[in-house]
Every structure is written in structure tokens, then in C-alpha cells.
Write an enzyme that holds these catalytic residues in place. Structure first.
Site, PDB file in Angstrom:
ATOM      1  N   VAL A  63       0.831  -1.199   0.000  1.00 61.18           N
ATOM      2  CA  VAL A  63       0.000   0.000   0.000  1.00 61.18           C
ATOM      3  C   VAL A  63       0.877   1.267   0.000  1.00 61.18           C
ATOM      4  O   VAL A  63       0.503   2.296  -0.580  1.00 61.18           O
ATOM      5  CB  VAL A  63      -1.002  -0.037   1.187  1.00 61.18           C
ATOM      6  CG1 VAL A  63      -0.335   0.204   2.516  1.00 61.18           C
ATOM      7  CG2 VAL A  63      -2.147   0.940   0.958  1.00 61.18           C
ATOM      8  N   ASP A  64       2.034   1.187   0.596  1.00 61.44           N
ATOM      9  CA  ASP A  64       2.999   2.296   0.633  1.00 61.44           C
ATOM     10  C   ASP A  64       3.380   2.705  -0.799  1.00 61.44           C
ATOM     11  O   ASP A  64       3.303   3.889  -1.170  1.00 61.44           O
ATOM     12  CB  ASP A  64       4.237   1.820   1.425  1.00 61.44           C
ATOM     13  CG  ASP A  64       5.142   2.945   1.867  1.00 61.44           C
ATOM     14  OD1 ASP A  64       4.799   4.129   1.666  1.00 61.44           O
ATOM     15  OD2 ASP A  64       6.214   2.636   2.433  1.00 61.44           O
ATOM     16  N   SER A  94      -0.220  -4.043   8.822  1.00 57.09           N
ATOM     17  CA  SER A  94       0.605  -5.225   9.148  1.00 57.09           C
ATOM     18  C   SER A  94       0.151  -6.524   8.490  1.00 57.09           C
ATOM     19  O   SER A  94       0.831  -7.547   8.636  1.00 57.09           O
ATOM     20  CB  SER A  94       0.735  -5.451  10.663  1.00 57.09           C
ATOM     21  OG  SER A  94       1.534  -4.455  11.264  1.00 57.09           O
ATOM     22  N   VAL A 152       3.044  -7.565   3.859  1.00 52.96           N
ATOM     23  CA  VAL A 152       4.419  -8.047   3.992  1.00 52.96           C
ATOM     24  C   VAL A 152       4.786  -8.331   5.460  1.00 52.96           C
ATOM     25  O   VAL A 152       5.585  -9.228   5.742  1.00 52.96           O
ATOM     26  CB  VAL A 152       5.395  -6.995   3.398  1.00 52.96           C
ATOM     27  CG1 VAL A 152       6.843  -7.352   3.673  1.00 52.96           C
ATOM     28  CG2 VAL A 152       5.179  -6.875   1.894  1.00 52.96           C
TER      29      VAL A 152
END
Ligand code: ADP
Length: 173
Positions: free
Chosen positions: A35-36, A124, A127
Site C-alpha cells: 500500500v505504501d 501489518s 508483507v
């Protein structure tokens, strides 16, 4: 927060029309996968520029797990990105207090910003390996237990398992 204020939406968090979008970042704050990566791609280089500024000033060692910090959302429909760092899942150590802290701290930062609405990914659960049913349960329980001026919380389910987890935790299974 009241259960009526929580919405479960299946899809891509970067497209949502909310005041604040939460990023499941890593502590370096300089981008990553999941998502980052999607948030930095959708929002453009202004987000990374503000993250670098934070590293150069208030957060030289990065953002610790369980904490949150805001930047612009760049070109996304949202106004702000609230970056938080989830704990890496561990089978031997219970890090759920740190995961709960992510949701609380994001809501606290949203209050400071004056955001009326906020969207969360399942922190969380990518990954960092947190089991989906547990990650969604902690998300729902923590949001419900947190006092905030935010009116609308969107829990973004990126897949079927996430959607199922949120619905069960909300008693909407
Ligand atoms: P972490 O390192 O905290 O595990 P990830 O980015 O790997 O972070 O995953 C966090 C959650 O975000 C996962 O449940 C993943 O499926 C979800 N996710 C990935 N991309 C998106 C997106 N574009 N919109 C919403 N959720 C997403």
C-alpha cells in the site's frame, strides 16, 4: 467511535474521497511496496519530499512502530496521508498492543488535522505477515474503543479475506 460510523469498502485506498488516507509505511518513511508504494505512486513526489523533510528534522531515526505522522496526499483525492508503522508479526511475542496503537495514533493525528473522515488499510496484514482475521479484529476493536472527532472511518478491504474479517469483527458477517 460508534459502529454506525464504520464503513467497510473493498478496493484501492488511493482512490477514496476521504480527508485522510492511512499509509502502512515502514519506519524509514522513504517508500516501499504494498500500500505504501501504491500511495506514493498515486500521490506523486510531493509525499516523498515531505517524508524526507520529516527525516531531516523531527524524525532523524524514522518513525517508530505504533506511531503516526501526517503529510500531504499530493495528487490523491484525500487531503492528507497519515503514515503509521505497523509491527512485524511475531509468533513468539505478542505485538498486538503496538498494532492497536497504530489505529489510535492515526485517529489522534486525524483529530489534530481536523479530518472528518479517514480510510485505513489492514495495517501489518501484508508483507509484515499478520494473520488477516486477527489484524481485522484488532482494527475494528481499537477503532470502536477510541474517542475521536472523526465522523467516518473507512476500513479498506483489499481482498476477500479482509472484507470477511472486518464484517465478522463488526458483527455484520
Ligand atoms: P505491511 O507492511 O503493514 O504488512 P502492506 O502494504 O504489505 O503493509 O499491506 C498492508 C495491507 O494493505 C494488506 O492487507 C494489503 O493487502 C493492503 N493493500 C495493498 N495495497 C493496497 C491498496 N492499494 N489499497 C488498499 N489496501 C492495500
Amino acid at each position: 467511535m460508534h459502529t454506525d460510523q464504520i464503513e467497510v469498502v473493498r478496493g484501492d485506498i488511493t482512490r477514496l474521497e476521504v480527508d485522510a488516507v492511512v499509509n502502512a509505511a515502514n519506519s524509514g518513511l522513504l517508500g516501499g511496496g504494498g500500500v505504501d508504494g501504491a500511495i506514493h505512486r498515486a500521490g506523486g513526489p510531493q509525499i516523498l519530499a515531505e517524508c524526507r523533510q520529516l527525516r531531516a528534522t523531527t524524525l532523524p531515526e524514522g518513525l517508530p512502530a505504533g506511531q503516526a505522522v501526517a503529510t500531504t496526499a499530493g495528487r490523491m483525492p484525500a487531503r492528507w496521508v497519515v503514515h503509521t508503522v505497523g509491527p512485524v508479526y511475531s509468533r513468539s511475542t505478542d505485538r498486538s498492543a503496538t498494532l492497536a496503537s497504530c489505529y489510535r495514533e492515526c485517529l489522534r493525528v486525524a483529530d489534530e488535522l481536523g479530518a472528518d473522515s479517514i480510510a485505513f488499510p489492514t495495517i501489518s496484514a501484508g508483507v509484515y505477515g499478520w494473520p488477516m482475521d486477527d489484524a481485522t479484529r484488532i482494527a475494528v476493536q481499537t477503532v470502536l474503543a477510541t474517542e475521536s472527532r472523526v465522523q467516518r472511518v473507512v476500513l479498506v478491504a483489499f481482498n476477500e479475506a479482509a472484507e470477511q474479517g472486518y464484517r465478522e469483527a463488526l458483527g455484520r458477517g
